[in-house]
Write an enzyme that holds these catalytic residues in place. Structure first.
Site, PDB file in Angstrom:
ATOM      1  N   ILE A  85       0.813  -1.419   0.121  1.00  0.00           N
ATOM      2  CA  ILE A  85      -0.030  -0.508   0.140  1.00  0.00           C
ATOM      3  C   ILE A  85       0.566   0.842  -0.280  1.00  0.00           C
ATOM      4  O   ILE A  85       1.816   0.788   0.866  1.00  0.00           O
ATOM      5  CB  ILE A  85      -1.319  -0.052   1.194  1.00  0.00           C
ATOM      6  N   SER A  86       0.937   2.491  -1.372  1.00  0.00           N
ATOM      7  CA  SER A  86       1.844   3.198  -0.968  1.00  0.00           C
ATOM      8  C   SER A  86       1.324   4.311   0.341  1.00  0.00           C
ATOM      9  O   SER A  86       1.126   4.293   0.973  1.00  0.00           O
ATOM     10  CB  SER A  86       1.077   4.562  -1.777  1.00  0.00           C
TER      11      SER A  86
END
Length: 220
Positions: free
Chosen positions: A61-62
């Site tokens: 997940i960024s």
């Protein structure tokens, strides 16, 4: 404070703002989406730190700052400025569904494509549980985009290849903007690439250095 507290999310947003994030629509959307519900429970206490987190299958997940920055680039496009929102969005790389949930607050419709079936299914569960509106998920090869629903006002990618796939450029609406990572000209690392479509053609500009997972073709 519990992780479900709006205060926890607001503190994350204030840190992003202090570090230079300027897109208020993106920040407000991120203040409304519970990021900890999109990661493994063992990592939930780290969800509001500015860090990427593993979501399985070698994907992440960024970082919140990266999500905020990429959406800011979309909002700087001519079409988004005129509309006041991102219009019809195509997202490449659904992952766990967090960015799609944020984009759903900022657009008329989000179509998100994921090539890894377990992640596609994970994101679908997350978005259903959060009752995220105006979002459709597709299991497929993101490098091909999704021509049946084209054109898109905004295109955003969570993985980077050697260059921007031609299919994405073909599916970008006039007045639309694409933001995606790609390999830098010197072959060292990645940079954000911003592409605008005008009536007379495309204009490409380069943003900052970034680090995303590799863009791959096919489905698994």
């Amino acid at each position: 404070l519990g992780l479900d507290s709006a205060t926890v999310r607001q503190r994350m947003v204030e840190r992003l703002r202090a570090d230079g994030a300027r897109c208020e629509p993106a920040l407000q959307a991120m203040a409304s989406v519970s990021r900890h519900l999109f990661v493994d429970t063992a990592l939930a206490t780290q969800a509001y730190e500015d860090t990427s987190l593993p979501i399985g299958l070698g994907q992440t997940i960024s970082k919140p700052s990266v999500v905020a920055r990429m959406i800011e680039w979309l909002y700087l496009g001519e079409g988004a400025r005129q509309r006041g929102h991102l219009g019809r969005v195509m997202e490449i790389g659904t992952g766990c569904g967090y960015q799609a949930a944020v984009l759903a607050q900022l657009s008329s419709h989000v179509l998100s494509i994921e090539r890894l079936k377990p992640l596609h299914e994970l994101a679908a569960r997350h978005l259903r549980a959060q009752h995220v509106p105006r979002t459709q998920l597709f299991y497929g090869d993101g490098m091909l985009g999704y021509a049946p629903r084209a054109p898109y006002d905004s295109i955003i990618a969570a993985a980077g290849g050697d260059d921007i796939p031609q299919a994405w450029l073909d599916q970008l609406a006039v007045g639309g903007r694409l933001v995606a990572p790609a390999t830098a000209a010197d072959g060292q690392g990645q940079v954000l690439v911003v592409v605008d479509r005008f009536p007379d053609g495309l204009r490409r500009t380069l943003g900052e250095v970034v680090q995303f997972v590799p863009l791959k073709s096919g489905i698994k």
